[in-house]
Design a protein around this motif. Structure first.
Motif, PDB file in Angstrom:
ATOM      1  N   MET B   1       0.847  -1.186   0.000  1.00  0.00           N
ATOM      2  CA  MET B   1       0.000   0.000   0.000  1.00  0.00           C
ATOM      3  C   MET B   1       0.877   1.228   0.000  1.00  0.00           C
ATOM      4  N   ARG B   2       1.750   1.214   1.019  1.00  0.00           N
ATOM      5  CA  ARG B   2       2.608   2.362   1.139  1.00  0.00           C
ATOM      6  C   ARG B   2       3.600   2.417  -0.022  1.00  0.00           C
ATOM      7  N   ARG B   3       4.044   1.206  -0.394  1.00  0.00           N
ATOM      8  CA  ARG B   3       4.996   1.166  -1.489  1.00  0.00           C
ATOM      9  C   ARG B   3       4.340   1.644  -2.799  1.00  0.00           C
ATOM     10  N   SER B   4       3.143   1.151  -2.980  1.00  0.00           N
ATOM     11  CA  SER B   4       2.470   1.587  -4.214  1.00  0.00           C
ATOM     12  C   SER B   4       2.159   3.078  -4.174  1.00  0.00           C
ATOM     13  N   PHE B   5       1.844   3.562  -2.939  1.00  0.00           N
ATOM     14  CA  PHE B   5       1.612   5.016  -2.833  1.00  0.00           C
ATOM     15  C   PHE B   5       2.876   5.765  -3.205  1.00  0.00           C
ATOM     16  N   ALA B   6       4.007   5.239  -2.711  1.00  0.00           N
ATOM     17  CA  ALA B   6       5.271   5.913  -2.998  1.00  0.00           C
ATOM     18  C   ALA B   6       5.552   5.886  -4.498  1.00  0.00           C
ATOM     19  N   ILE B   7       5.291   4.721  -5.079  1.00  0.00           N
ATOM     20  CA  ILE B   7       5.540   4.624  -6.535  1.00  0.00           C
ATOM     21  C   ILE B   7       4.649   5.602  -7.279  1.00  0.00           C
ATOM     22  N   SER B   8       3.381   5.602  -6.819  1.00  0.00           N
ATOM     23  CA  SER B   8       2.440   6.504  -7.488  1.00  0.00           C
ATOM     24  C   SER B   8       2.868   7.957  -7.326  1.00  0.00           C
ATOM     25  N   ALA B   9       3.229   8.310  -6.069  1.00  0.00           N
ATOM     26  CA  ALA B   9       3.638   9.699  -5.818  1.00  0.00           C
ATOM     27  C   ALA B   9       4.877  10.022  -6.632  1.00  0.00           C
ATOM     28  N   GLY B  10       5.805   9.086  -6.636  1.00  0.00           N
ATOM     29  CA  GLY B  10       7.042   9.330  -7.384  1.00  0.00           C
ATOM     30  C   GLY B  10       6.765   9.504  -8.867  1.00  0.00           C
ATOM     31  N   ALA B  11       5.933   8.635  -9.397  1.00  0.00           N
ATOM     32  CA  ALA B  11       5.611   8.737 -10.825  1.00  0.00           C
ATOM     33  C   ALA B  11       4.918  10.052 -11.137  1.00  0.00           C
ATOM     34  N   HIS B  12       3.984  10.414 -10.233  1.00  0.00           N
ATOM     35  CA  HIS B  12       3.311  11.698 -10.441  1.00  0.00           C
ATOM     36  C   HIS B  12       4.294  12.843 -10.425  1.00  0.00           C
ATOM     37  N   ALA B  13       5.183  12.786  -9.409  1.00  0.00           N
ATOM     38  CA  ALA B  13       6.164  13.868  -9.290  1.00  0.00           C
ATOM     39  C   ALA B  13       7.006  13.931 -10.555  1.00  0.00           C
ATOM     40  N   LEU B  14       7.389  12.778 -11.062  1.00  0.00           N
ATOM     41  CA  LEU B  14       8.206  12.741 -12.270  1.00  0.00           C
ATOM     42  C   LEU B  14       7.469  13.377 -13.444  1.00  0.00           C
ATOM     43  N   VAL B  15       6.208  12.968 -13.536  1.00  0.00           N
ATOM     44  CA  VAL B  15       5.429  13.495 -14.667  1.00  0.00           C
ATOM     45  C   VAL B  15       5.285  15.015 -14.567  1.00  0.00           C
ATOM     46  N   ILE B  16       4.977  15.482 -13.301  1.00  0.00           N
ATOM     47  CA  ILE B  16       4.817  16.934 -13.125  1.00  0.00           C
ATOM     48  C   ILE B  16       6.124  17.638 -13.421  1.00  0.00           C
ATOM     49  N   LEU B  17       7.204  17.057 -12.913  1.00  0.00           N
ATOM     50  CA  LEU B  17       8.517  17.652 -13.138  1.00  0.00           C
ATOM     51  C   LEU B  17       8.820  17.690 -14.644  1.00  0.00           C
ATOM     52  N   TRP B  18       8.500  16.582 -15.256  1.00  0.00           N
ATOM     53  CA  TRP B  18       8.778  16.519 -16.708  1.00  0.00           C
ATOM     54  C   TRP B  18       7.951  17.560 -17.463  1.00  0.00           C
ATOM     55  N   ALA B  19       6.686  17.693 -16.973  1.00  0.00           N
ATOM     56  CA  ALA B  19       5.808  18.664 -17.641  1.00  0.00           C
ATOM     57  C   ALA B  19       6.332  20.072 -17.449  1.00  0.00           C
ATOM     58  N   LEU B  20       6.861  20.359 -16.245  1.00  0.00           N
ATOM     59  CA  LEU B  20       7.315  21.716 -15.971  1.00  0.00           C
ATOM     60  C   LEU B  20       8.651  21.986 -16.654  1.00  0.00           C
ATOM     61  N   VAL B  21       9.570  21.039 -16.487  1.00  0.00           N
ATOM     62  CA  VAL B  21      10.928  21.288 -16.975  1.00  0.00           C
ATOM     63  C   VAL B  21      11.031  20.962 -18.467  1.00  0.00           C
ATOM     64  N   GLY B  22      10.225  19.995 -18.868  1.00  0.00           N
ATOM     65  CA  GLY B  22      10.421  19.461 -20.221  1.00  0.00           C
ATOM     66  C   GLY B  22       9.757  20.274 -21.314  1.00  0.00           C
ATOM     67  N   ASN B  23       9.245  21.440 -20.987  1.00  0.00           N
ATOM     68  CA  ASN B  23       8.674  22.326 -22.014  1.00  0.00           C
ATOM     69  C   ASN B  23       7.533  21.687 -22.777  1.00  0.00           C
ATOM     70  N   VAL B  24       6.754  20.859 -22.070  1.00  0.00           N
ATOM     71  CA  VAL B  24       5.662  20.214 -22.787  1.00  0.00           C
ATOM     72  C   VAL B  24       4.613  21.238 -23.190  1.00  0.00           C
ATOM     73  N   PHE B  25       4.387  22.205 -22.284  1.00  0.00           N
ATOM     74  CA  PHE B  25       3.310  23.164 -22.569  1.00  0.00           C
ATOM     75  C   PHE B  25       3.800  24.382 -23.321  1.00  0.00           C
ATOM     76  N   ARG B  26       5.079  24.394 -23.575  1.00  0.00           N
ATOM     77  CA  ARG B  26       5.567  25.517 -24.376  1.00  0.00           C
ATOM     78  C   ARG B  26       5.900  24.999 -25.768  1.00  0.00           C
ATOM     79  N   PRO B  27       5.107  25.379 -26.723  1.00  0.00           N
ATOM     80  CA  PRO B  27       5.310  24.791 -28.064  1.00  0.00           C
ATOM     81  C   PRO B  27       6.601  25.273 -28.715  1.00  0.00           C
TER      82      PRO B  27
END
Lengths: 481, 387
Positions: B1-27
């Motif tokens: 449970m906790r592990r999956s939460f951590a994985i989920s949180a980590g994946a989310h954080a990665l995605v958000i980070l990628w979205a912010l840093v990776g210029n996804v929203f800046r064409p």
């Protein structure tokens, strides 16, 4: 992978987004431990990119598949159309004198419009020696003639007969059908004008104006002692005939719609009065109206049954309408200003006139039954002598601006004003029956100044002096006969 | 449970980070331009820069190194019977009322004294050549500008008046100079030609010199996508390699499309995945423009006429040599005018199409014949009326 990016770039060069992003993540793709989420995001992104690419490429691709190639052309060339008129073929010995003259008058008519340009006869490769022989289209294409006019003339017992055909050289087809006209020998110029009118109609889809006449004021003598007579001529200045003698001053003649009568202003009685003259019998009479007033600037209604004119009482000039058969005139304007130069719209429902009610002369339109006029001219300078085009789309006028006079045209709502001429004194525009050409008078300054007639097309490209034996002013174009 | 939460949180954080840093929203990320440049191969770059610098002026042909091909002399065909035999058309005989009115002239008519028509006043020099000038951003406030130059021909591109002894042709060329030619060259005289003098707008007598604009337009920068520009002048090198690159990919099959794109990329992108369609690739914009320009040069518009309110669409069949099958020309559609105005507009369009194909036909790529064997051309004079 960079090759892939290059491929996409080459196929959709305008879409920088696709090329840039895919290349960027192509690099990270080479790494060993790419997180799952990131890989998924990238895959989604690539899918999105490809979907976008497909959406952009699809319309072009579907158009390419099947269906004709579609091209839209919006930029053409404004240039006179090149035509050739070899001398007409004389079918009888007596007709040879007309063979060349007829072709020359037709060519002068067509070239004078500014819409056509004649290929000089020296450039012609083939000679037309028989009206019935096949046309050598290749020869005429070589000299870049777009249109060829061939004709023949026969003379028998004082009557001449003209046949002609119009050819589209590049399509290799005849435009319309062959036609013939006949007339007495002294009417040969009219025959040529009739042929030119037919050619004009086949090439432009509109009726011509060559077989028409113009009434004008012929002027001779020095400026301070000038003799003025009413005269009538062919539109090109030939066959001038005088309608009045020079004992009294005459002004502003106007043709009736069918050309059988002429309205004009004469000072025969000492003050200006509107006269009406029968062209056939050359008899004129004062238009019956209230006695003892000064009336001028008359013009027929389009059906010829009414006359609109102005009357001056004291310092006030107003516009009146009267039935030509008689009856009391009806006053149309009631301001204390000078309202004059009325002209009917071709449907007879409205009248355009000039008025200084706003201070300077401007153009106004009012319903023919009277009512509140609408001002249509708002430019700088003073506008006068408006004339409604027979086509109804334009109003020609005289404009005075910074010491110069212009003949110009505007749409009936006052938009798209366009000045066609400029000189120290241009005035009195009149429309050709088809509404494509305006004739006016131009006066040179100084004691030796003379007045002569000019014509200009509505685009302002072809300005031509009309050759009259004496000076001329106040032209009024009659109908096509 | 906790592990999956951590994985989920980590994946989310990665995605958000990628979205912010990776210029996804800046064409349009700033570093994009750098990467775009890097993917162009050397050969492509050479081709592009060659295209960009391709001179538009004709090469000097004063001293040709090869004997020019003998131009086909204008032949005086004995007129093929098919096109020149007119059916004897029945001539209707409308007899106009021939007798003019009785001569009411009371006086003799003197001969008209022909007087020379005054020429329009001479105009200052034609517009200065704008190309050679050093571009300046600021223009003098009140510098007089030459009066617009009246010319009988009004078209999109202004052309200065040719020399008086130069023959008129659509393309400018210099006269061949026999003295500079070497001995082994077959001397073929070539007459100097120049296109007819052209103005860009109708100039009437009333037109006045306009004052200079407050600022001049900046010179245009070099177009970003050079590859697309002069496609007619330079062979398109990438197109034959990847004929089906723009093939539509269905959005639903995006996953497959990704896979195939990757596979194609790994394979070097050179092997076409499908057999080329017989139609060949669509015409490039340059090829379409070349056709458009060729026809519009011959399209005469009478701006004051009713036909100038009519837009007509003309369809035609083409033969493989690029020539129009004249019998196939027909009016498909027209809008904006009466029947006779439409007919006149159609005639003008037909004349333009037939005249500008010349003797050799239109320059269309033969390998793409399927794409242009039927053409629908729309002639829209709306913009011309405003000149």
């Amino acid at each position: 992978m960079s090759k892939s990016a290059a491929t996409i770039r080459a196929s959709r060069p305008a879409s920088g987004f696709v090329g840039g992003v895919s290349h960027r993540y192509a690099k990270s793709d080479e790494g060993r431990n790419v997180p799952q989420g990131k890989r998924f995001g990238m895959k989604q992104l690539m899918a999105l990119c490809l979907a976008l690419l497909a959406a952009v490429a699809l319309p072009a691709a579907t158009q390419a598949q099947g269906g004709p190639l579609r091209i839209e052309i919006t930029e053409g060339t404004i240039e006179p159309m090149a035509y050739a008129v070899p001398d007409f073929v004389a079918e009888t010995p007596g007709a040879s004198q007309y063979a060349q003259q007829l072709a020359r008058v037709v060519a002068d008519d067509l070239t004078g419009t500014g819409l056509f340009r004649e290929i000089p006869r020296e450039a012609h490769i083939s000679r037309v020696t028989s009206f019935e022989a096949p046309v050598q289209f290749t020869d005429w294409r070589t000299v870049n003639a777009l249109v060829l006019l061939t004709g023949s003339v026969a003379e028998q017992g004082g009557r001449i007969t003209v046949k002609f055909r119009v050819w589209d050289v590049f399509a290799g087809t005849e435009l319309g059908q062959g036609m013939q006209f006949a007339a007495t020998a002294d009417g040969w110029r009219r025959l040529a004008h009739k042929v030119a009118d037919q050619v004009y109609m086949r090439l432009t889809g509109e009726s011509g104006y060559f077989d028409s006449r113009v009434v004008f004021v012929s002027e001779s003598g020095p400026k301070d002692k000038r003799a003025k007579r009413l005269a009538i001529m062919d539109y090109d200045g030939a066959n001038v005939q005088y309608l009045t003698d020079s004992r009294s001053i005459v002004l502003a003649p106007r043709f009736s719609p069918n050309g059988d009568r002429v309205l004009y202003t004469s000072y025969q009685t000492g003050e200006p009065r509107v006269h009406i003259l029968n062209v056939g019998s050359v008899q004129s009479q004062i238009l019956p109206n209230a006695s003892g007033v000064m009336s001028f600037a008359p013009r027929f209604s389009p059906d010829g049954s009414k006359v609109v004119y102005s009357v001056t009482t004291g310092s006030n000039t107003d516009i009146y309408l009267m039935d030509i058969a008689g009856g009391a005139p009806r006053q149309l304007t009631f301001t204390p200003s000078i309202d004059t130069a009325p002209s009917f719209s071709p449907d007879g429902s409205r009248i355009v006139f000039e008025s200084d009610r706003s201070g300077a002369q401007q153009l106004y339109i009012m319903p023919v039954g009277g009512g509140e006029p609408t001002r249509i001219s708002f430019g700088q300078g003073r506008y006068g002598t408006p004339v409604w085009s027979p086509r109804g789309d334009l109003i020609a006028f005289t404009k005075q601006l910074s010491g110069r006079f212009h003949i110009g045209v505007m749409r009936t709502d006052g938009s798209e004003e366009r000045l066609l001429t400029a000189s120290p004194l241009d005035e009195g525009p009149t429309w050709a029956p088809n509404g494509r050409v305006i004739m006016f008078s131009r006066e040179t300054l100084g004691a030796q100044g003379t007045s002569s007639l000019y014509s200009v097309d509505v685009a302002g490209r072809k300005l031509t002096r009309v050759r009259t034996p004496d000076g001329g002013s106040d032209p009024a174009w009659g109908p096509l006969q | 449970m906790r592990r999956s939460f951590a994985i989920s949180a980590g994946a989310h954080a990665l995605v958000i980070l990628w979205a912010l840093v990776g210029n996804v929203f800046r064409p349009d990320p700033p570093e994009f331009e750098v990467s775009a440049v890097s993917v162009i191969s050397e050969a492509d770059f050479a081709a592009l820069s060659e295209a960009a610098q391709a001179p538009t002026v004709q090469p000097d042909i004063v001293a040709p190194t090869q004997a020019p091909e003998p131009a086909p002399a204008p032949t005086r065909d004995p007129a093929p019977a098919s096109e020149s035999a007119p059916e004897p058309t029945p001539i209707p005989t409308p007899e106009p009322e021939p007798a003019p009115e009785p001569d009411p002239a009371p006086e003799p008519i003197p001969d008209p004294a022909p007087q020379p028509v005054p020429e329009p006043q001479p105009v200052p020099d034609p517009l200065p050549p704008a190309v050679e000038e050093v571009p300046q951003v600021l223009a003098p406030e009140t510098a007089p500008r030459p009066k617009p130059r009246p010319a009988t021909r009004v078209a999109a591109d202004p052309v200065a008046a040719p020399e008086p002894d130069v023959a008129e042709a659509e393309e400018a060329q210099t006269a061949a100079d026999p003295e500079t030619e070497s001995a082994e060259i077959v001397a073929e005289t070539q007459e100097a030609t120049a296109p007819p003098e052209t103005a860009t707008e109708i100039v009437t007598e009333a037109d006045e010199p306009a004052s200079a604009p407050a600022a001049s337009v900046r010179p245009k920068t070099r177009p970003r996508d050079v590859a697309q520009q002069p496609a007619a002048a330079t062979p398109d090198r990438t197109a034959p390699e990847t004929p089906d690159a723009p093939a539509p990919a269905q959005p639903a099959e995006a996953g497959d499309a990704v896979a195939s794109a990757i596979a194609e990329a790994l394979a070097g992108g050179s092997a076409p995945t499908q057999a080329a369609t017989p139609s060949g690739p669509p015409l490039t914009r340059g090829e379409r423009d070349a056709l458009r320009v060729a026809v519009q040069r011959c399209w005469l518009v009478d701006v004051g006429s009713e036909a100038a309110n009519v837009t007509v669409t003309v369809s035609m069949d083409m033969d493989q040599g690029g020539r129009v099958v004249s019998s196939s020309l027909r009016l498909v559609n027209s809008s904006g005018g009466t029947g006779s105005a439409a007919e006149t507009a159609f005639q003008a369009a037909r004349r333009a199409i037939l005249r500008c194909q010349g003797d050799t036909g239109y320059a269309l790529p033969p390998e793409k014949y399927e794409q242009w064997k039927r053409i629908e051309m729309t002639f829209n004079p709306d913009e011309m009326r405003l000149r």
